[in-house]
Write a protein that holds these residues in place. Sequence first.
Motif, PDB file in Angstrom:
ATOM      1  N   LEU A   1       2.494   4.254  -9.750  1.00 21.25           N
ATOM      2  CA  LEU A   1       1.729   5.503  -9.797  1.00 21.25           C
ATOM      3  C   LEU A   1       0.525   5.313 -10.723  1.00 21.25           C
ATOM      4  CD1 LEU A   1       1.480   8.461  -8.995  1.00 21.25           C
ATOM      5  CD2 LEU A   1       2.894   9.036 -10.947  1.00 21.25           C
ATOM      6  N   ILE A   2      -0.680   5.394 -10.153  1.00 17.34           N
ATOM      7  CA  ILE A   2      -1.916   5.188 -10.923  1.00 17.34           C
ATOM      8  C   ILE A   2      -2.576   6.544 -11.165  1.00 17.34           C
ATOM      9  CG2 ILE A   2      -4.172   4.094 -10.949  1.00 17.34           C
ATOM     10  CD1 ILE A   2      -3.060   1.932  -9.114  1.00 17.34           C
ATOM     11  N   LEU A   3      -2.804   6.860 -12.438  1.00 14.46           N
ATOM     12  CA  LEU A   3      -3.506   8.093 -12.811  1.00 14.46           C
ATOM     13  C   LEU A   3      -4.917   7.737 -13.269  1.00 14.46           C
ATOM     14  CD1 LEU A   3      -0.905  10.200 -14.840  1.00 14.46           C
ATOM     15  CD2 LEU A   3      -1.529  10.370 -12.433  1.00 14.46           C
ATOM     16  N   ARG A   4      -5.912   8.265 -12.578  1.00 16.74           N
ATOM     17  CA  ARG A   4      -7.312   8.056 -12.978  1.00 16.74           C
ATOM     18  C   ARG A   4      -7.694   9.192 -13.930  1.00 16.74           C
ATOM     19  NH1 ARG A   4     -10.805   6.665  -7.665  1.00 16.74           N
ATOM     20  NH2 ARG A   4     -12.320   6.211  -9.305  1.00 16.74           N
ATOM     21  N   LEU A   5      -7.857   8.858 -15.199  1.00 19.29           N
ATOM     22  CA  LEU A   5      -8.091   9.852 -16.246  1.00 19.29           C
ATOM     23  C   LEU A   5      -9.518   9.820 -16.767  1.00 19.29           C
ATOM     24  CD1 LEU A   5      -4.773   9.349 -18.265  1.00 19.29           C
ATOM     25  CD2 LEU A   5      -5.223  10.985 -16.436  1.00 19.29           C
ATOM     26  N   ARG A   6     -10.440   9.290 -15.994  1.00 17.25           N
ATOM     27  CA  ARG A   6     -11.815   9.159 -16.474  1.00 17.25           C
ATOM     28  C   ARG A   6     -12.452  10.518 -16.765  1.00 17.25           C
ATOM     29  NH1 ARG A   6     -14.648   4.842 -16.647  1.00 17.25           N
ATOM     30  NH2 ARG A   6     -13.282   3.756 -15.169  1.00 17.25           N
TER      31      ARG A   6
ATOM     32  N   ARG B   1      12.946   5.850 -14.885  1.00 14.48           N
ATOM     33  CA  ARG B   1      14.319   5.968 -14.372  1.00 14.48           C
ATOM     34  C   ARG B   1      14.377   5.734 -12.860  1.00 14.48           C
ATOM     35  NH1 ARG B   1      14.568  10.228 -18.230  1.00 14.48           N
ATOM     36  NH2 ARG B   1      13.972  11.753 -16.631  1.00 14.48           N
ATOM     37  N   HIS B   2      13.258   5.988 -12.188  1.00 16.34           N
ATOM     38  CA  HIS B   2      13.206   5.770 -10.742  1.00 16.34           C
ATOM     39  C   HIS B   2      12.548   4.431 -10.402  1.00 16.34           C
ATOM     40  CE1 HIS B   2      13.804  10.146 -10.942  1.00 16.34           C
ATOM     41  NE2 HIS B   2      14.310  10.049  -9.712  1.00 16.34           N
ATOM     42  N   ASN B   3      12.466   3.546 -11.409  1.00 11.71           N
ATOM     43  CA  ASN B   3      11.874   2.216 -11.209  1.00 11.71           C
ATOM     44  C   ASN B   3      10.438   2.304 -10.692  1.00 11.71           C
ATOM     45  OD1 ASN B   3      14.276   0.829 -11.984  1.00 11.71           O
ATOM     46  ND2 ASN B   3      15.123   1.199  -9.926  1.00 11.71           N
ATOM     47  N   CYS B   4       9.704   3.251 -11.214  1.00 11.31           N
ATOM     48  CA  CYS B   4       8.301   3.435 -10.833  1.00 11.31           C
ATOM     49  C   CYS B   4       7.436   3.159 -12.061  1.00 11.31           C
ATOM     50  CB  CYS B   4       8.056   4.858 -10.323  1.00 11.31           C
ATOM     51  SG  CYS B   4       6.365   5.154  -9.788  1.00 11.31           S
ATOM     52  N   ARG B   5       6.419   2.354 -11.887  1.00 10.66           N
ATOM     53  CA  ARG B   5       5.542   1.951 -12.989  1.00 10.66           C
ATOM     54  C   ARG B   5       4.358   2.906 -13.100  1.00 10.66           C
ATOM     55  NH1 ARG B   5       2.166  -3.726 -12.908  1.00 10.66           N
ATOM     56  NH2 ARG B   5       0.850  -3.355 -14.758  1.00 10.66           N
ATOM     57  N   LEU B   6       4.141   3.436 -14.289  1.00  7.91           N
ATOM     58  CA  LEU B   6       3.010   4.334 -14.544  1.00  7.91           C
ATOM     59  C   LEU B   6       1.828   3.530 -15.069  1.00  7.91           C
ATOM     60  CD1 LEU B   6       1.783   7.192 -14.778  1.00  7.91           C
ATOM     61  CD2 LEU B   6       2.746   7.297 -17.099  1.00  7.91           C
ATOM     62  N   ILE B   7       0.670   3.687 -14.416  1.00 11.51           N
ATOM     63  CA  ILE B   7      -0.544   2.966 -14.795  1.00 11.51           C
ATOM     64  C   ILE B   7      -1.659   3.981 -15.044  1.00 11.51           C
ATOM     65  CG2 ILE B   7      -2.254   1.263 -14.067  1.00 11.51           C
ATOM     66  CD1 ILE B   7      -0.119   0.030 -12.283  1.00 11.51           C
ATOM     67  N   LEU B   8      -2.373   3.824 -16.154  1.00  7.25           N
ATOM     68  CA  LEU B   8      -3.475   4.715 -16.515  1.00  7.25           C
ATOM     69  C   LEU B   8      -4.791   3.959 -16.414  1.00  7.25           C
ATOM     70  CD1 LEU B   8      -1.929   6.344 -19.728  1.00  7.25           C
ATOM     71  CD2 LEU B   8      -1.674   7.078 -17.340  1.00  7.25           C
TER      72      LEU B   8
ATOM     73  N   GLY C   1       0.817  -1.216   0.000  1.00  8.58           N
ATOM     74  CA  GLY C   1       0.000   0.000   0.000  1.00  8.58           C
ATOM     75  C   GLY C   1       0.846   1.260   0.000  1.00  8.58           C
ATOM     76  N   LYS C   2       1.999   1.229   0.675  1.00 11.96           N
ATOM     77  CA  LYS C   2       2.871   2.398   0.704  1.00 11.96           C
ATOM     78  C   LYS C   2       3.534   2.651  -0.646  1.00 11.96           C
ATOM     79  CE  LYS C   2       4.038   2.054   5.629  1.00 11.96           C
ATOM     80  NZ  LYS C   2       5.135   1.886   6.619  1.00 11.96           N
ATOM     81  N   GLU C   3       3.633   1.603  -1.464  1.00 12.64           N
ATOM     82  CA  GLU C   3       4.301   1.744  -2.768  1.00 12.64           C
ATOM     83  C   GLU C   3       3.349   2.160  -3.875  1.00 12.64           C
ATOM     84  OE1 GLU C   3       6.156  -1.954  -3.543  1.00 12.64           O
ATOM     85  OE2 GLU C   3       7.715  -1.732  -1.995  1.00 12.64           O
ATOM     86  N   ILE C   4       2.062   2.279  -3.573  1.00  9.51           N
ATOM     87  CA  ILE C   4       1.062   2.633  -4.589  1.00  9.51           C
ATOM     88  C   ILE C   4       0.483   4.010  -4.270  1.00  9.51           C
ATOM     89  CG2 ILE C   4      -1.121   2.004  -5.678  1.00  9.51           C
ATOM     90  CD1 ILE C   4      -0.571  -0.886  -4.921  1.00  9.51           C
ATOM     91  N   ALA C   5       0.487   4.890  -5.260  1.00  6.10           N
ATOM     92  CA  ALA C   5      -0.146   6.208  -5.135  1.00  6.10           C
ATOM     93  C   ALA C   5      -1.174   6.347  -6.247  1.00  6.10           C
ATOM     94  CB  ALA C   5       0.887   7.320  -5.208  1.00  6.10           C
ATOM     95  N   VAL C   6      -2.355   6.800  -5.882  1.00  7.20           N
ATOM     96  CA  VAL C   6      -3.444   6.956  -6.853  1.00  7.20           C
ATOM     97  C   VAL C   6      -3.838   8.429  -6.903  1.00  7.20           C
ATOM     98  CG1 VAL C   6      -5.766   6.242  -7.517  1.00  7.20           C
ATOM     99  CG2 VAL C   6      -4.255   4.630  -6.328  1.00  7.20           C
ATOM    100  N   TYR C   7      -3.828   8.992  -8.097  1.00  6.28           N
ATOM    101  CA  TYR C   7      -4.215  10.388  -8.295  1.00  6.28           C
ATOM    102  C   TYR C   7      -5.372  10.466  -9.281  1.00  6.28           C
ATOM    103  CZ  TYR C   7      -0.115  12.233  -5.864  1.00  6.28           C
ATOM    104  OH  TYR C   7       0.820  12.558  -4.923  1.00  6.28           O
TER     105      TYR C   7
END
Length: 380
Positions: A286-291, A313-320, A253-259
């Motif tokens: 990093l989850i971006l909610r683009l609805r 580059r920071h080993n962070c996965r971008l999810i849309l 949970g600490k490794e997931i951020a939802v915006y």
Amino acid sequence: MVVIATNLLWARINTTIPGSLVGLVLATAIASSFHLNVPTIGTIPQSLPMPQGIPHWNDFNVIRELINPALALAALGSIESLLSAVVADGMTVSEKHNSDRELIGQGLANMIVPFFGGIPATGAIARTAVNVRSGGKTRLSGVIHGVALGIIVLTLAPLAAQIPLAALAGILMVVSLRMVEWEAIGLLMRATYSDFAVMILTWLVTILFDLVLAVEVGLIAAGALFIKRMSDLSLVKIPETEVFPPGIPLELGKEIAVYRVDGPVFFGAAERFATFLRDEPEVKYLILRLRFVPNMDTTGLVALEDIYHDLERHNCRLILTGLQPEVKQLLERTGLLKTIGLSNCFETTTEAICSISPQIACSQPVAADLKTKKLMELNN
């Protein structure tokens, strides 16, 4: 003063005959009877103009010299006429104007008039407002206006020449006051100071310079205000309790951020869109909610691509999640969707979180996604 008083009081006596016409006749009669030394309209020709012949087009330098002023006159005339039509729409509840028909008719007339020694004509806000306030409701009132002017020129020119200019000023003063929408001004003052400032700016330029310049300045100010509003991108971090399914490990949970991103992502919001999301060093997903993002321009796409590479580059996965069809098609055309990866695009945030760790129990959607689905069903 006589014309103003007649305009304001005549409606209590008679509503068939326009008060402005009564005031005009009364003021002219008083000025003529007492031989008042006031400026008048002056001499009016008592004949219709005749064809002046075809101009010579063999001098290309003359054509090149006239083309720019001709285009400027056409543009200003179109703006003036459409403004007049909009004013008429706001003052009446009858059929609204057709912009194409108005401009085509005006263009044809202005192409023919020069062959009779005339100058370009436009719709005029003052005369349009007088027409509506005097009872004009259909396009026939404009035809009657033209016929009446023709009759005055041919038969009543000596009498019309005696009309005091101050009488016309009185009519315009009353019309201008009646055109002011006090309720709309009060609404602007109570709503947003920025819109009220645009109105005051336009008003000042109109008073100090002219209407055409005021329209240009007002449009520029309104456009700048629109860009400012659209650049205020709403970017909200959603609490874990709203999006995380039950049973998710604390470490994950600490490794997931939802915006949640609200509004269009375009050039005005690109910088904030990029810098705001990069301020999460401990996040691995990093989850971006683009609805609620209806569209995205080129700079927004560049910002999104920069975010992706920076997170990579920071080993962070971008999810849309929740991509709208227009935005998804744009990402596909530009190849950015392929770069981010279809495996990183999901319909809901719950599906995205479940894809991160298969051990998470995702049989029940979270409340936030249920609300979103209900909203979509209601909109459909």
